[in-house]
Motif scaffolding. Structure first.
Motif, PDB file in Angstrom:
ATOM      1  N   TYR A 196       4.880  -8.056   2.123  1.00 46.85           N
ATOM      2  CA  TYR A 196       4.916  -7.264   0.716  1.00 46.85           C
ATOM      3  C   TYR A 196       3.765  -7.440   0.747  1.00 46.85           C
ATOM      4  O   TYR A 196       3.399  -6.848   0.119  1.00 46.85           O
ATOM      5  N   GLU A 197       2.903  -9.263   0.153  1.00 43.92           N
ATOM      6  CA  GLU A 197       1.848  -9.101  -0.220  1.00 43.92           C
ATOM      7  C   GLU A 197       0.472  -8.100   0.486  1.00 43.92           C
ATOM      8  O   GLU A 197      -0.353  -7.470  -0.556  1.00 43.92           O
ATOM      9  N   ASN A 198       1.080  -8.235   1.773  1.00 41.96           N
ATOM     10  CA  ASN A 198      -0.085  -6.957   3.017  1.00 41.96           C
ATOM     11  C   ASN A 198      -0.128  -6.420   2.474  1.00 41.96           C
ATOM     12  O   ASN A 198      -0.734  -5.600   2.274  1.00 41.96           O
ATOM     13  N   VAL A 199       1.052  -5.386   2.634  1.00 43.33           N
ATOM     14  CA  VAL A 199       1.319  -3.402   1.955  1.00 43.33           C
ATOM     15  C   VAL A 199       0.719  -3.569   0.392  1.00 43.33           C
ATOM     16  O   VAL A 199       0.105  -2.561  -0.035  1.00 43.33           O
ATOM     17  N   ALA A 200       1.281  -4.364  -0.532  1.00 44.19           N
ATOM     18  CA  ALA A 200       0.703  -4.449  -2.139  1.00 44.19           C
ATOM     19  C   ALA A 200      -1.251  -4.542  -2.191  1.00 44.19           C
ATOM     20  O   ALA A 200      -1.347  -3.816  -2.668  1.00 44.19           O
ATOM     21  N   ALA A 243      -0.795   0.727   5.925  1.00 46.13           N
ATOM     22  CA  ALA A 243      -2.003   2.317   6.203  1.00 46.13           C
ATOM     23  C   ALA A 243      -1.950   3.396   5.232  1.00 46.13           C
ATOM     24  O   ALA A 243      -2.281   4.264   4.624  1.00 46.13           O
ATOM     25  N   LEU A 244      -0.059   3.670   5.009  1.00 49.19           N
ATOM     26  CA  LEU A 244       0.244   4.662   4.353  1.00 49.19           C
ATOM     27  C   LEU A 244       0.278   4.564   2.851  1.00 49.19           C
ATOM     28  O   LEU A 244      -0.044   5.281   1.747  1.00 49.19           O
ATOM     29  N   LYS A 249       7.978  -1.396  -2.525  1.00 49.57           N
ATOM     30  CA  LYS A 249       9.693  -1.644  -2.205  1.00 49.57           C
ATOM     31  C   LYS A 249       9.885  -0.388  -0.898  1.00 49.57           C
ATOM     32  O   LYS A 249      10.790  -0.226  -0.216  1.00 49.57           O
ATOM     33  N   GLY A 250       9.097   1.018  -1.678  1.00 48.70           N
ATOM     34  CA  GLY A 250       9.411   1.981  -0.795  1.00 48.70           C
ATOM     35  C   GLY A 250       9.265   2.466   0.203  1.00 48.70           C
ATOM     36  O   GLY A 250       9.426   3.312   1.355  1.00 48.70           O
ATOM     37  N   LYS A 251       7.679   2.123   0.691  1.00 41.10           N
ATOM     38  CA  LYS A 251       7.250   2.330   1.126  1.00 41.10           C
ATOM     39  C   LYS A 251       7.848   1.759   2.694  1.00 41.10           C
ATOM     40  O   LYS A 251       8.177   1.858   3.789  1.00 41.10           O
ATOM     41  N   LEU A 252       8.111   0.082   2.358  1.00 38.69           N
ATOM     42  CA  LEU A 252       8.752  -0.430   2.891  1.00 38.69           C
ATOM     43  C   LEU A 252      10.395  -0.197   3.544  1.00 38.69           C
ATOM     44  O   LEU A 252      10.758  -0.443   4.848  1.00 38.69           O
ATOM     45  N   LYS A 253      11.111   0.377   3.041  1.00 39.12           N
ATOM     46  CA  LYS A 253      12.507   0.764   2.816  1.00 39.12           C
ATOM     47  C   LYS A 253      12.062   2.018   3.494  1.00 39.12           C
ATOM     48  O   LYS A 253      13.225   2.038   4.688  1.00 39.12           O
ATOM     49  N   GLU A 269       1.756  -4.047 -12.195  1.00 33.48           N
ATOM     50  CA  GLU A 269       3.039  -5.183 -11.116  1.00 33.48           C
ATOM     51  C   GLU A 269       3.552  -4.393 -10.818  1.00 33.48           C
ATOM     52  O   GLU A 269       4.335  -4.043  -9.348  1.00 33.48           O
ATOM     53  N   ASP A 270       4.221  -3.781 -11.848  1.00 29.90           N
ATOM     54  CA  ASP A 270       5.753  -2.589 -11.424  1.00 29.90           C
ATOM     55  C   ASP A 270       5.517  -1.467 -10.449  1.00 29.90           C
ATOM     56  O   ASP A 270       6.531  -1.679  -9.815  1.00 29.90           O
ATOM     57  N   GLU A 271       4.611  -0.910 -10.993  1.00 29.48           N
ATOM     58  CA  GLU A 271       4.352   0.365 -10.024  1.00 29.48           C
ATOM     59  C   GLU A 271       4.492   0.273  -8.721  1.00 29.48           C
ATOM     60  O   GLU A 271       4.600   0.495  -7.761  1.00 29.48           O
ATOM     61  N   ILE A 272       3.719  -0.720  -8.071  1.00 29.28           N
ATOM     62  CA  ILE A 272       3.092  -1.221  -7.032  1.00 29.28           C
ATOM     63  C   ILE A 272       3.680  -1.499  -6.417  1.00 29.28           C
ATOM     64  O   ILE A 272       4.318  -1.740  -5.891  1.00 29.28           O
ATOM     65  N   ARG A 273       5.147  -2.856  -7.503  1.00 29.56           N
ATOM     66  CA  ARG A 273       5.947  -2.868  -7.104  1.00 29.56           C
ATOM     67  C   ARG A 273       7.454  -2.091  -5.952  1.00 29.56           C
ATOM     68  O   ARG A 273       7.464  -1.947  -4.979  1.00 29.56           O
ATOM     69  N   GLN A 274       6.915  -0.653  -6.982  1.00 24.63           N
ATOM     70  CA  GLN A 274       7.637  -0.139  -6.863  1.00 24.63           C
ATOM     71  C   GLN A 274       7.557   0.624  -5.020  1.00 24.63           C
ATOM     72  O   GLN A 274       8.388   1.209  -4.721  1.00 24.63           O
ATOM     73  N   ARG A 275       6.136   1.419  -5.383  1.00 24.13           N
ATOM     74  CA  ARG A 275       5.968   2.201  -4.352  1.00 24.13           C
ATOM     75  C   ARG A 275       5.842   0.714  -3.041  1.00 24.13           C
ATOM     76  O   ARG A 275       5.823   1.681  -2.491  1.00 24.13           O
TER      77      ARG A 275
END
Lengths: 415, 266
Positions: free
Chosen positions: A100-104, A155-156, A123-127, A115-121
């Motif tokens: 998670y931290e890597n992607v964030a 990257a995305l 999590k969406g990408k990981l999903k 933080e909330d917007e980052i978490r949302q983005r």
């Protein structure tokens, strides 16, 4: 053609006594997937590193939107660099951070999102990449294939304009390799970014590329479409391509594109010399993108593999089926006219074990598997490329089999 | 070939080596000032600095206490046996405290931190370099020096003086253990001598030393790791060499800097 997005002009780079780039001229166009091929150690990764500014040419220039990168002020250069993402060969994930931290990280460091917007983005990408269950793990705890997907997510996640992929599929099994290719093609279509891929996966990577460039001896030996490179006369290019092409397609196990084309040429010869007719059938999975989205890239590739195996089981010894494109299988039917080829399609649609296509993945339940069949009979005066264009454009569209998979009342398609 | 050149023209070789060392010193200095300046760039990396303070400072507590206790105990025994010849065992408190606060405290603390945290700093950054993680930071437009070096420098500035202070106190109690408990010097005399002999200048001098050592250790260790890829050896071998050089160079420079500062402070 339009102005290239990235352009190399006589770029040269030397490491010690080794001259890696020796007057490279290359154009990368916006919104396209360009693949760079070449032997190991010829400077493919060095080319990518020049594009993103990790390296600078000793001579010549690298232009971005017509502006030389080394002539830009630091702030302008940073602004250009922010448009890029880079997926490293070995993933280059930060081993002290979780998935998670890597992607964030790029979002936390580069954007003003909370933080909330980052978490949302994130999590969406990981999903999307089917990684949500491993978000708390560290890179050392996950497999090589997962690392590649995490690197792809990273990257995305910043929604870049240009993504550079350095051997994104090396070391992956055939299904994962094809899944990554289809992901790149899918996201490229969806978000419209420009992609540059360094790869050895020939011909698989050609299926998703609009342009191909081959580097050899520090120079670009070939630049053009994947179709052009198959026909190029340059012996060095020919030798390289043929050397990497295997007789069997990695994913499906049926004949490869190169083998299929050879068979087509043989049939053409037989037709011209001895007037023995033959037909070709092009089976295309029409809704692969929907399948990717609903069932995931891995499941859709598995389904395609099963479909290819079913087709192979339904042809005669003398027939050939081969992987023609990313989602397309071509069947070559010797001694067959168009009517007989249509009958073959009908027989195939009856014999398709639809459940087999879908049993691989629970997430594919209720998904339609739409297959189009284009049929074309070769004529004595027609050329091979013309025949392929015809069957691809479906100008002579004879038969369409739409298979509503899992719709129990319609186990097979009708005309 | 190199040997032949060296034998043929030793002056040229000497000149080249000297120039190389000066250039390297220049690079290290620039590296340090970049790292230092980037500590103050907003947004401050508070959580990263805290993590590093935890790693360099808190995790070194046990080692520092252990070495400090034994250093103090040895000073107590040695000091007692020297002073007893002159009948002035009462001065043991002064001897132990002054040796610790002025010299042993800052130097031993720095060397222990090099061994525990400095080596891992070099190895961690070195591995990040060879696995392209530092390149990945650059491609994300994240300044690697700010991200990796600045928090370590800031944490070293906080941790070194605090650990030195702890070393001094534990060392003085170590001296008390051997001097008073084992060898029978009056505890009141021991501690009153400690109190009367140690002046503020000694404490400040010790802290100045510890700050300088923080600069030396954090800069050298990060620098060696950061430039692992410029070595002739690649991969794991390169990282191991970087770690070794980081430890050896830091220790040598600590002792040289200690001598230079002592000459000025006294």
């Amino acid at each position: 053609m339009n102005q290239p997005l990235i352009e190399f002009k006589d770029a040269a780079k030397q490491f010690g006594r080794q001259r890696v780039l020796d007057g490279v001229n290359l154009s990368i166009y916006s919104g396209e997937i360009t693949t760079i091929i070449g032997k190991s150690g010829v400077g493919k990764s060095v080319l990518l590193k020049h594009m993103i500014g990790l390296m600078e040419p000793d001579k010549g220039q690298v232009l971005f939107n017509g502006q030389p990168l080394n002539g830009l002020k630091t702030i302008e250069r940073k602004a250009v660099m922010r448009k890029f993402s880079y997926m490293f060969q070995e993933a280059a994930l930060f081993d002290f951070l979780t998935v998670y931290e890597n992607v964030a990280l790029p979002l936390q460091e580069r954007t003003a999102l909370n933080e909330d917007e980052i978490r949302q983005r994130v999590k969406g990408k990981l999903k999307q990449l089917d990684l949500q269950e491993i978000d708390a793990k560290y890179p050392s705890q996950i497999s090589g294939g997962m690392k590649k997907r995490v690197a792809l997510a990273r990257a995305l996640v910043t929604a870049p304009e240009v993504i550079l992929f350095d051997e994104p599929t090396t070391g992956l099994d055939p299904i994962r390799k094809n899944a990554v290719h289809s992901m790149i093609a899918d996201y490229q279509k969806r978000y419209g970014f420009t992609a540059v891929i360094v790869s050895h996966e020939i011909p698989d990577v050609f299926f998703i590329s609009q342009r191909v460039a081959m580097i050899e001896g520090g120079r670009i030996l070939f630049e053009g479409t994947p179709r052009d490179i198959q026909r190029v006369a340059n012996p060095a290019v020919k030798e390289f391509i043929q050397g990497l092409e295997s007789p069997h397609d990695d994913l499906t196990g049926i004949a490869s594109q190169a083998m299929g084309r050879r068979r087509l040429r043989q049939e053409m010869n037989r037709l011209q010399r001895r007037e023995i007719p033959f037909s070709i059938v092009l089976l295309s999975v029409e809704n692969m993108e929907d399948l990717d989205r609903i069932a995931g890239h891995m499941a859709s590739q598995t389904m395609f593999k099963t479909f290819a195996n079913v087709v192979e089981q339904n042809i005669y010894m003398t027939d050939t089926c081969f992987r023609y494109d990313m989602n397309k299988i071509m069947v070559v039917l010797p001694d067959t006219d168009a009517n007989q080829a249509r009958m073959f399609c009908q027989k195939l649609s009856r014999n398709l074990e639809l459940d087999a296509l879908l049993e691989e993945s629970d997430s594919a339940q209720g998904v339609c598997f739409l297959i189009n069949a284009g049929v074309s009979q070769a004529h004595k005066d027609s050329r091979l490329e013309q025949l392929l264009d015809e069957v691809e454009s479906r100008q002579n569209f004879f038969y369409e089999c739409k298979l509503q998979a899992l719709a129990a009342e319609h186990p097979y398609a009708d005309k | 070939m190199d040997l032949l050149v060296t034998l043929k023209n030793p002056l040229v070789t000497l000149g080249n080596r000297t120039l190389g060392v000066i250039a390297e010193l220049g690079r290290v200095t620039v590296f340090f000032f970049k790292g230092l300046a980037l500590i103050f760039v907003v947004p401050f990396q508070v959580s990263k600095i805290m993590q590093q303070i935890y790693f360099i400072g808190l995790k070194s507590l046990f080692v520092i206490c252990l070495t400090a206790a034994f250093t103090g105990m040895v000073l107590g025994i040695q000091g007692y046996h020297t002073l007893v010849k002159y009948g002035s065992t009462g001065a043991l408190g002064s001897a132990v405290a002054l040796s610790l606060v002025r010299e042993m405290g800052p130097v031993m603390t720095a060397i222990m931190i090099v061994a525990r945290a400095g080596s891992s700093m070099a190895a961690e950054i070195g591995i990040m370099r060879i696995s392209e993680q530092i390149d990945a930071l650059q491609t994300m437009d994240i300044n690697p020096i700010r991200f990796l070096v600045s928090p370590r420098l800031a944490a070293a500035f906080v941790s070194f003086p605090l650990l030195t202070a702890l070393f001094d106190v534990v060392g003085i109690f170590g001296g008390y253990l051997t001097g008073s408990v084992l060898l029978g010097i009056n505890p009141g005399l021991y501690f009153s001598r400690v109190e009367t002999s140690v002046g503020m200048a000694d404490v400040t001098g010790g802290f100045v030393k510890s700050i300088v050592f923080a600069v030396v250790v954090a800069t050298i260790c990060c620098y060696q790791g950061y430039y692992t890829h410029t070595r002739e050896e690649f991969g794991a071998k390169g990282v191991s060499l970087s770690t070794t050089s980081a430890v050896v160079l830091s220790c040598v420079l600590i002792l040289i800097a200690d001598y230079v500062m002592t000459s000025f402070l006294l």
